[in-house]
Design an enzyme around this catalytic site. Sequence first.
Site, PDB file in Angstrom:
ATOM      1  N   HIS A 214       0.671  -1.194   0.665  1.00  0.00           N
ATOM      2  CA  HIS A 214      -0.033  -0.417  -0.163  1.00  0.00           C
ATOM      3  C   HIS A 214       1.070   0.647  -0.237  1.00  0.00           C
ATOM      4  O   HIS A 214      -0.014   2.326  -0.888  1.00  0.00           O
ATOM      5  CB  HIS A 214      -0.608  -0.057   1.095  1.00  0.00           C
ATOM      6  CG  HIS A 214      -1.992  -0.961   1.060  1.00  0.00           C
ATOM      7  ND1 HIS A 214      -2.616  -1.559   1.549  1.00  0.00           N
ATOM      8  CD2 HIS A 214      -3.241  -1.247   0.189  1.00  0.00           C
ATOM      9  CE1 HIS A 214      -3.055  -2.450   1.302  1.00  0.00           C
ATOM     10  NE2 HIS A 214      -4.185  -2.032   0.283  1.00  0.00           N
ATOM     11  N   ARG A 321      -4.558  -8.290 -22.417  1.00  0.00           N
ATOM     12  CA  ARG A 321      -3.824  -9.578 -22.736  1.00  0.00           C
ATOM     13  C   ARG A 321      -3.232 -10.392 -22.611  1.00  0.00           C
ATOM     14  O   ARG A 321      -1.482 -10.648 -22.188  1.00  0.00           O
ATOM     15  CB  ARG A 321      -2.129  -8.426 -24.114  1.00  0.00           C
ATOM     16  CG  ARG A 321      -3.509  -7.310 -24.909  1.00  0.00           C
ATOM     17  CD  ARG A 321      -2.080  -7.148 -25.994  1.00  0.00           C
ATOM     18  NE  ARG A 321      -2.433  -5.888 -27.041  1.00  0.00           N
ATOM     19  CZ  ARG A 321      -2.924  -4.560 -26.540  1.00  0.00           C
ATOM     20  NH1 ARG A 321      -2.509  -4.004 -25.749  1.00  0.00           N
ATOM     21  NH2 ARG A 321      -3.422  -4.360 -28.071  1.00  0.00           N
ATOM     22  N   ARG A 357      -8.836 -10.677 -22.833  1.00  0.00           N
ATOM     23  CA  ARG A 357      -9.193 -11.181 -24.024  1.00  0.00           C
ATOM     24  C   ARG A 357      -8.324 -12.991 -23.698  1.00  0.00           C
ATOM     25  O   ARG A 357      -7.209 -13.605 -23.016  1.00  0.00           O
ATOM     26  CB  ARG A 357      -8.309 -10.428 -24.826  1.00  0.00           C
ATOM     27  CG  ARG A 357      -8.241 -11.148 -25.707  1.00  0.00           C
ATOM     28  CD  ARG A 357      -7.620 -10.338 -26.610  1.00  0.00           C
ATOM     29  NE  ARG A 357      -6.395 -10.346 -27.319  1.00  0.00           N
ATOM     30  CZ  ARG A 357      -5.635  -9.523 -27.402  1.00  0.00           C
ATOM     31  NH1 ARG A 357      -6.135  -8.497 -28.344  1.00  0.00           N
ATOM     32  NH2 ARG A 357      -4.020  -8.983 -27.868  1.00  0.00           N
ATOM     33  N   GLU A 456     -11.948  -6.993 -35.175  1.00  0.00           N
ATOM     34  CA  GLU A 456     -10.545  -6.576 -35.254  1.00  0.00           C
ATOM     35  C   GLU A 456     -10.145  -6.554 -36.660  1.00  0.00           C
ATOM     36  O   GLU A 456      -9.065  -6.985 -37.243  1.00  0.00           O
ATOM     37  CB  GLU A 456      -9.699  -6.600 -34.570  1.00  0.00           C
ATOM     38  CG  GLU A 456      -9.668  -8.548 -33.964  1.00  0.00           C
ATOM     39  CD  GLU A 456      -8.371  -8.812 -33.193  1.00  0.00           C
ATOM     40  OE1 GLU A 456      -7.534  -7.547 -32.944  1.00  0.00           O
ATOM     41  OE2 GLU A 456      -8.811  -9.364 -31.755  1.00  0.00           O
ATOM     42  N   ASN A 479      -5.602  -2.111 -34.024  1.00  0.00           N
ATOM     43  CA  ASN A 479      -4.520  -2.237 -34.640  1.00  0.00           C
ATOM     44  C   ASN A 479      -4.260  -3.513 -36.271  1.00  0.00           C
ATOM     45  O   ASN A 479      -4.394  -2.699 -37.476  1.00  0.00           O
ATOM     46  CB  ASN A 479      -4.022  -2.665 -33.969  1.00  0.00           C
ATOM     47  CG  ASN A 479      -3.527  -1.927 -32.763  1.00  0.00           C
ATOM     48  OD1 ASN A 479      -4.213  -0.162 -32.705  1.00  0.00           O
ATOM     49  ND2 ASN A 479      -3.322  -2.571 -31.604  1.00  0.00           N
ATOM     50  N   ASP A 480      -5.002  -3.915 -35.519  1.00  0.00           N
ATOM     51  CA  ASP A 480      -5.658  -4.787 -36.624  1.00  0.00           C
ATOM     52  C   ASP A 480      -6.489  -4.370 -37.683  1.00  0.00           C
ATOM     53  O   ASP A 480      -6.584  -5.327 -39.045  1.00  0.00           O
ATOM     54  CB  ASP A 480      -5.937  -6.198 -35.797  1.00  0.00           C
ATOM     55  CG  ASP A 480      -4.901  -7.605 -35.650  1.00  0.00           C
ATOM     56  OD1 ASP A 480      -3.844  -7.083 -35.996  1.00  0.00           O
ATOM     57  OD2 ASP A 480      -4.984  -7.793 -34.324  1.00  0.00           O
ATOM     58  N   ARG A 490       1.190  -4.880 -40.088  1.00  0.00           N
ATOM     59  CA  ARG A 490       1.828  -3.918 -39.018  1.00  0.00           C
ATOM     60  C   ARG A 490       3.095  -3.741 -38.307  1.00  0.00           C
ATOM     61  O   ARG A 490       3.270  -3.282 -37.296  1.00  0.00           O
ATOM     62  CB  ARG A 490       0.475  -4.031 -37.893  1.00  0.00           C
ATOM     63  CG  ARG A 490       0.350  -5.231 -37.154  1.00  0.00           C
ATOM     64  CD  ARG A 490      -0.552  -5.382 -36.396  1.00  0.00           C
ATOM     65  NE  ARG A 490      -0.578  -4.789 -35.076  1.00  0.00           N
ATOM     66  CZ  ARG A 490      -0.993  -5.121 -33.879  1.00  0.00           C
ATOM     67  NH1 ARG A 490      -2.541  -6.269 -33.990  1.00  0.00           N
ATOM     68  NH2 ARG A 490      -0.556  -4.798 -32.702  1.00  0.00           N
ATOM     69  N   CYS A 527     -10.401  -0.765 -28.004  1.00  0.00           N
ATOM     70  CA  CYS A 527      -9.048  -0.689 -27.409  1.00  0.00           C
ATOM     71  C   CYS A 527      -7.777  -1.154 -28.251  1.00  0.00           C
ATOM     72  O   CYS A 527      -7.030  -1.128 -27.722  1.00  0.00           O
ATOM     73  CB  CYS A 527      -8.901  -2.134 -26.685  1.00  0.00           C
ATOM     74  SG  CYS A 527      -9.455  -3.196 -27.379  1.00  0.00           S
TER      75      CYS A 527
HETATM   76  C1  PEP Z   1      -5.692  -4.388 -32.142  1.00  0.00           C
HETATM   77  O1  PEP Z   1      -5.272  -5.210 -32.990  1.00  0.00           O
HETATM   78  O2  PEP Z   1      -6.445  -3.740 -31.977  1.00  0.00           O
HETATM   79  C2  PEP Z   1      -5.637  -4.788 -30.296  1.00  0.00           C
HETATM   80  C3  PEP Z   1      -6.112  -4.519 -29.407  1.00  0.00           C
HETATM   81  O3  PEP Z   1      -5.283  -6.442 -30.097  1.00  0.00           O
HETATM   82  P1  PEP Z   1      -3.334  -6.625 -30.356  1.00  0.00           P
HETATM   83  O4  PEP Z   1      -2.682  -5.290 -30.442  1.00  0.00           O
HETATM   84  O5  PEP Z   1      -3.038  -7.308 -29.446  1.00  0.00           O
HETATM   85  O6  PEP Z   1      -3.093  -7.262 -31.479  1.00  0.00           O
HETATM   86 MG    MG Z   2      -5.955  -7.667 -32.227  1.00  0.00          MG
END
Ligand code: PEP
Ligand code: MG
Length: 566
Positions: A214, A321, A357, A456, A479-480, A490, A527
Amino acid sequence: MVTSPQASATENLSTLTQDQSAALHGTPASRGIAFGRISFLKRQVAPAQKQIITDIAAEQERFEKARTQAIAQLGQLYDASLEKLGEQNAVVFQIHQMMLDDPDYVQQINSLIADESCNAEYAVDQVAARFAQIFENMDNDYMRGRAADVHDVSRRVIQILLQQKGISSPHQIKKYGNEPLILATDDLAPSETVQLDKEQVVGILTSAGSARSHTVIFARTMGIPAVISMGDPLNESLEGHLAIVDGASGTAYIDPGEELQRTYQERKRTEDALRARLEQFRGKETRTLSGRKIHLYANIGSADDIELVKAADAEGVGLFRSEYIYLYAKDYPDEESQFKIYREAAQALDGRKLIIRTMDIGADKTADYFMLKHEENPAMGMRAVRICLTHPEIFRTQLRALLRASAFGNIAIMFPMITSTDEVKGCLQVLQQAKEELRQEGIPFNENMETGIMIETPAAALISDELAPLVDFFSIGTNDLTQFTLAVDRQNAEVGRFLNPFHHAVIRLIKMTVENAHAHGIWVGVCGELAADEGFTHELISLGVDEISVAPSSVLMLRARISTLP
Ligand code: PEP
Ligand code: MG
């Protein structure tokens, strides 16, 4: 990938190593930069030495009085901390009160007094050591951190007992005129931390200490930069020396040279200005000007990051994750070890939401023991739910662990890389089987645990109207989604400039997903990294997104941004 604030700060430091000052390293505990003179905390607690007593009942009565007094003191400390630290942190003093009311603790102390005809101070000291040892041996980081609480609360009782005998044990911090102080000590108890005078003590260094204590949480909440676990190099020979504490990198510079001081002063000015602006948003709800509530969560890769989530004042975790658990393991992590990790994370969040996830192994995240074949295009290959549905026994282990942990907190789960209704139905079927097994085994879980999917892939966005009736929520992984919509890898830096999450095709898919989610009465979040882009927050909110999940370090910044939007 989420970059932890610690990592980036450490990288920056490489430019500052030419200075003559000595750099001591420890564990980063509370971000920020502090300048001050090192002052060691002198506790002067008289040791709880063993004495033989003759009147056992009277000694037990002494203990009882001290215990009652300690409980009252803790009540006052709770009231005083409410304002300073907020309800969720002040509650530790209520937990301390409960520890003092623990029948086992009280009974063991009374028995020791009777069995060994010993004084109450000694009995409390001995029983505290026993209890602390039990906590320290637990395989749960959160519970290990509670050992410091047992010591803290027991020390309070011992001090009261000693005061009854006229032995006072004041805490002393040597002052250096009006100069700010860097408090140095072996370890700092929560009650000591909360009573620090923030005007005077601007930084904390400890040679021991747990990142889960704490003390660390309080230091963060109070905005005092702190480095812990510095070991022996932090010793009293440093008393009175000038130091710079860099809480983000876990470094203390002793007797810093002028150039280093200038560099850090500049950094501190920038950080202080930004922090002061953002601090106004701590403890507040995330709402737009018109009062619309947005759920602001944080993304994490490990249960250890939960402390960052809390320090960042996120409402919960929007993306854990879980594949990192598999990446750090040498073989498939079994149900029990996963259960403990999820349970610990859920407990540490104290009722706040934790969206886990299911593993997204494959693509750039592979572990040898999965023995995945070499693939030309692993991002589009055997990954995530494709592995889970091909090897349901691996999936089942994770789902059972998640379900069991759901009995201990506010857990929701979501499936990654969905492209079809069949995949969702397949995942839900394995989940259903896992639930049925647990019911038959009489193992508790949350029957109403929310289940969602990540949107995604373009396919998922395009059929989001068909997917929505199957689940409780969507979380858009931009992202995906960007990579697959624009056919831009990516992972490939060479095509990085083509990876444009603002591309109208991506935005249209987000819009479509939000509309379909709402048409079916489910909530939808984002996310991916795009969620942390302040310049895009207005657009996301206008699109109707209900939740945003970002790296902990971006939480207050986004709350501030959202509060300016219509
Ligand atoms: C995404 O794909 O946007 C995502 C949040 O998952 P990760 O970046 O872990 O693939
Ligand atoms: Mg992803």
